[in-house]
Design a protein around this motif. Structure first.
Motif, PDB file in Angstrom:
ATOM      1  N   LEU A 132       0.820  -1.206   0.000  1.00  0.00           N
ATOM      2  CA  LEU A 132       0.000   0.000   0.000  1.00  0.00           C
ATOM      3  C   LEU A 132       0.856   1.260   0.000  1.00  0.00           C
ATOM      4  O   LEU A 132       0.553   2.240  -0.696  1.00  0.00           O
ATOM      5  CB  LEU A 132      -0.932   0.000   1.219  1.00  0.00           C
ATOM      6  CG  LEU A 132      -2.139  -0.937   1.157  1.00  0.00           C
ATOM      7  CD1 LEU A 132      -2.899  -0.912   2.479  1.00  0.00           C
ATOM      8  CD2 LEU A 132      -3.063  -0.541   0.007  1.00  0.00           C
ATOM      9  N   TYR A 133       1.954   1.230   0.784  1.00  0.00           N
ATOM     10  CA  TYR A 133       2.843   2.396   0.806  1.00  0.00           C
ATOM     11  C   TYR A 133       3.446   2.646  -0.570  1.00  0.00           C
ATOM     12  O   TYR A 133       3.468   3.777  -1.063  1.00  0.00           O
ATOM     13  CB  TYR A 133       3.961   2.197   1.828  1.00  0.00           C
ATOM     14  CG  TYR A 133       5.060   3.212   1.665  1.00  0.00           C
ATOM     15  CD1 TYR A 133       4.861   4.545   2.019  1.00  0.00           C
ATOM     16  CD2 TYR A 133       6.292   2.849   1.130  1.00  0.00           C
ATOM     17  CE1 TYR A 133       5.857   5.486   1.840  1.00  0.00           C
ATOM     18  CE2 TYR A 133       7.288   3.783   0.955  1.00  0.00           C
ATOM     19  CZ  TYR A 133       7.069   5.102   1.314  1.00  0.00           C
ATOM     20  OH  TYR A 133       8.054   6.021   1.124  1.00  0.00           O
ATOM     21  N   LEU A 135       2.270   1.712  -3.401  1.00  0.00           N
ATOM     22  CA  LEU A 135       1.202   2.122  -4.308  1.00  0.00           C
ATOM     23  C   LEU A 135       0.887   3.601  -4.133  1.00  0.00           C
ATOM     24  O   LEU A 135       0.773   4.349  -5.112  1.00  0.00           O
ATOM     25  CB  LEU A 135      -0.047   1.277  -4.061  1.00  0.00           C
ATOM     26  CG  LEU A 135      -1.284   1.636  -4.892  1.00  0.00           C
ATOM     27  CD1 LEU A 135      -0.993   1.436  -6.378  1.00  0.00           C
ATOM     28  CD2 LEU A 135      -2.495   0.799  -4.465  1.00  0.00           C
ATOM     29  N   VAL A 136       0.744   4.042  -2.871  1.00  0.00           N
ATOM     30  CA  VAL A 136       0.468   5.460  -2.610  1.00  0.00           C
ATOM     31  C   VAL A 136       1.622   6.328  -3.099  1.00  0.00           C
ATOM     32  O   VAL A 136       1.413   7.399  -3.684  1.00  0.00           O
ATOM     33  CB  VAL A 136       0.229   5.677  -1.098  1.00  0.00           C
ATOM     34  CG1 VAL A 136       0.155   7.165  -0.776  1.00  0.00           C
ATOM     35  CG2 VAL A 136      -1.064   4.993  -0.669  1.00  0.00           C
ATOM     36  N   LEU A 137       2.857   5.878  -2.868  1.00  0.00           N
ATOM     37  CA  LEU A 137       4.030   6.621  -3.325  1.00  0.00           C
ATOM     38  C   LEU A 137       4.007   6.794  -4.842  1.00  0.00           C
ATOM     39  O   LEU A 137       4.285   7.890  -5.357  1.00  0.00           O
ATOM     40  CB  LEU A 137       5.305   5.884  -2.897  1.00  0.00           C
ATOM     41  CG  LEU A 137       6.639   6.493  -3.327  1.00  0.00           C
ATOM     42  CD1 LEU A 137       6.812   7.880  -2.729  1.00  0.00           C
ATOM     43  CD2 LEU A 137       7.797   5.586  -2.918  1.00  0.00           C
ATOM     44  N   CYS A 138       3.642   5.737  -5.547  1.00  0.00           N
ATOM     45  CA  CYS A 138       3.604   5.807  -7.010  1.00  0.00           C
ATOM     46  C   CYS A 138       2.445   6.663  -7.505  1.00  0.00           C
ATOM     47  O   CYS A 138       2.590   7.433  -8.462  1.00  0.00           O
ATOM     48  CB  CYS A 138       3.510   4.398  -7.599  1.00  0.00           C
ATOM     49  SG  CYS A 138       4.969   3.373  -7.285  1.00  0.00           S
ATOM     50  N   LEU A 139       1.264   6.544  -6.853  1.00  0.00           N
ATOM     51  CA  LEU A 139       0.099   7.312  -7.294  1.00  0.00           C
ATOM     52  C   LEU A 139       0.285   8.809  -7.051  1.00  0.00           C
ATOM     53  O   LEU A 139      -0.029   9.631  -7.900  1.00  0.00           O
ATOM     54  CB  LEU A 139      -1.157   6.818  -6.570  1.00  0.00           C
ATOM     55  CG  LEU A 139      -1.659   5.415  -6.958  1.00  0.00           C
ATOM     56  CD1 LEU A 139      -2.857   5.037  -6.100  1.00  0.00           C
ATOM     57  CD2 LEU A 139      -2.028   5.368  -8.439  1.00  0.00           C
ATOM     58  N   VAL A 140       0.803   9.159  -5.880  1.00  0.00           N
ATOM     59  CA  VAL A 140       0.989  10.573  -5.545  1.00  0.00           C
ATOM     60  C   VAL A 140       2.205  11.152  -6.261  1.00  0.00           C
ATOM     61  O   VAL A 140       2.172  12.271  -6.770  1.00  0.00           O
ATOM     62  CB  VAL A 140       1.135  10.753  -4.017  1.00  0.00           C
ATOM     63  CG1 VAL A 140       1.427  12.213  -3.677  1.00  0.00           C
ATOM     64  CG2 VAL A 140      -0.138  10.296  -3.307  1.00  0.00           C
ATOM     65  N   GLY A 145       7.605   9.149  -8.171  1.00  0.00           N
ATOM     66  CA  GLY A 145       7.257   8.229  -7.101  1.00  0.00           C
ATOM     67  C   GLY A 145       7.668   6.797  -7.421  1.00  0.00           C
ATOM     68  O   GLY A 145       8.155   6.069  -6.556  1.00  0.00           O
TER      69      GLY A 145
END
Length: 382
Positions: A132-133, A135-140, A145
Motif C-alpha cells: 500500500l505504501y 502504491l500510494v508513493l507511485c500514485l501521488v 514516485g
C-alpha cells in the motif's frame, strides 16, 4: 543521436547493475555457522479452529497458557488439526481466537511432534502495508514516485544482500556501510534525476554528509569512551565475534551511516535542485549570489531535517527514557549511561552530517552550474 542518448541513459547503468548482481551473487556464497541447533525444529503456519482451554482473566489479563486446536496449513502435518499451547508472554505466544492465523513452532522427533504457538502470523499484514505504501508513493509521486519506490527497494536489497554478507565475512562494518551508502545514493539519485548536474551535485553532497556523520561519531566515541561494545545486545554479538570473527565494534557506527543516509540525501537533492532552478531562471547570476541563495535554502532545511533525525533516535529511546523517569534516577547516572550516550551520539553525529552537507552541496552546485567561465561577483555582502 537518440540511440547514443539511450545508451548513456540506460546502457551503462544497466551494465553496471549486471556487474553488481554478479558480485552480489558471489559474496552471498558464504556458509553461516549455526549459533543455535534447530535440528527437527521448523516454523509453520496454521489457523486456530477451537479454544480448548482459555487463560483470559476477569480483569482482561492473561495468566498461564491457552490450549487450542490449530489446523496446520504448511509443514509435514499440513491439513491436520493439532492440539497445541500458547503462552501469555508479550514476546512469544498470542492471545488466540478462533480463526486467527498463527505461526507454530514445530519440533519433530521421529513420530513425536511437539508444537507451541510462536506468534500471530503477521506476514500478510506486513506485505499488505508495504504494498500500500509503494502504491500510494507511485500514485501521488507519479513517475518520480515510481523511481523513488525502485530506489527504496534497491536500498533494502543492498542492505540484505551486500551489507550483511560482507560484514559476516569479516569486512569492516563502517567501510561496508560507506560502500552501501555510495552505491544506493548513486542509484537512487540517478533514478530520480537522471544523468544531470543536479544528480552529480546531490550524490557528492550526500556522500560527503554521510562520511562526516561517521567521522563525527568516531570522534565522539574516542572522546567519550562509548564504542560499539557498549550496546545492549553485546552478549549476543560476542557470540558472533567468537564464531565468525565479525567486527562487532563497528556495527554501531555503520548503522549510524545507514540511518542518516535518507535525511542527508533529502537535503542534498533539495539544495541541488533549488540551485539548478535558480541558475536556469537567471543564467547570468554571479557565483557569490548563487552561493548565497543556496545557503539560504540550506539554512531553512537544517533545522527541520536535524530535528527529524534527532527525534527519530529519541523516539527509539522513549521506553528507556520513561523507565529512567519512573525510577527517578540521578542526573549524573542518566547522562553518563551507555544507552543515553549512544542515543545522543547518533542524533548529534547525524545532524553534523546534515548541517555540514549544506555548504558542501552548495559549493559543488555552484562549481557545477557556473564552472567554465568567470562570473561577475555580487556587489553586496551579506
Amino acid at each position: 543521436m537518440k540511440l547514443r542518448a539511450f545508451f548513456l541513459r540506460w546502457g551503462i547503468p544497466l551494465a553496471l547493475l549486471a556487474l553488481l548482481v554478479v558480485v552480489t551473487i558471489f559474496i552471498n556464497q558464504v556458509e553461516r555457522v549455526p549459533l543455535v541447533v534447530r535440528e527437527g525444529q521448523t516454523f509453520e503456519k496454521g489457523i486456530v479452529t477451537e479454544i480448548l482451554q482459555d487463560n483470559l482473566q476477569p480483569d482482561g489479563s492473561r495468566t498461564g497458557e491457552q490450549v487450542v486446536m490449530v489446523r496446520m496449513t504448511t509443514g509435514v502435518r499440513a491439513g491436520q488439526e493439532m492440539r497445541t499451547t500458547s503462552s501469555s508472554g508479550y514476546l512469544f505466544g498470542a492471545g488466540c481466537t478462533v480463526g486467527m492465523k498463527v505461526v507454530v513452532l514445530q519440533s519433530v522427533a521421529g513420530e513425536s511432534i511437539i508444537t507451541t504457538v510462536y506468534a500471530q502470523d503477521r506476514g500478510g499484514v506486513i506485505y499488505l502495508f508495504a504494498a500500500l505504501y509503494l502504491l500510494v508513493l507511485c500514485l501521488v509521486g507519479g513517475k518520480q514516485g515510481i523511481k523513488g519506490a525502485l530506489g527504496l527497494v534497491f536500498t533494502f536489497l543492498c542492505i540484505l544482500f551486500v551489507y550483511l554478507p560482507l560484514v559476516y565475512r569479516g569486512f569492516s562494518p563502517f567501510w561496508v556501510a560507506v560502500l552501501v551508502c555510495v552505491v544506493t545514493t548513486v542509484v537512487t539519485l540517478y533514478l530520480i534525476g537522471g544523468p544531470t548536474k543536479k544528480t552529480l551535485v546531490a550524490a557528492g553532497g550526500t556522500i560527503a554528509g554521510v562520511i562526516i556523520a561517521g567521522v563525527a561519531a568516531t570522534l565522539f566515541s574516542m572522546a567519550s569512551g562509548i564504542s560499539g561494545w557498549n550496546v545492549s545486545d553485546i552478549e549476543s554479538l560476542l557470540t558472533l565475534w567468537n564464531v565468525a570473527d565479525i567486527q562487532v565494534g563497528g556495527l554501531l557506527f555503520s548503522g549510524l551511516l545507514i540511518s542518516s543516509l535518507g535525511a542527508v540525501m533529502d537535503v542534498a537533492m533539495s539544495i541541488g535542485s533549488a540551485i539548478g532552478e535558480i541558475h536556469a531562471q537567471n543564467p547570468a547570476i554571479s557565483r557569490r549570489d548563487l552561493f548565497r541563495a543556496g545557503i539560504h535554502v540550506g539554512r531553512d532545511m537544517m533545522g527541520t531535517d536535524s530535528n527529524t533525525l534527532i527525534l527519530a533516535f529519541a523516539g527509539g529511546s522513549v521506553s528507556m527514557l520513561l523507565l529512567d523517569y519512573a525510577y527517578d534516577l540521578p542526573y549524573l547516572q542518566i547522562i553518563n549511561s551507555n544507552n543515553i550516550g549512544i542515543a545522543i551520539m547518533q542524533g548529534l553525529s547525524g545532524s553534523f552530517g546534515i548541517v555540514l552537507a549544506v555548504p558542501i552541496t552548495v559549493l559543488l552546485a555552484v562549481a557545477a552550474y557556473t564552472g567554465g567561465g568567470a562570473r561577475a561577483e555580487g556587489k553586496h555582502e551579506e
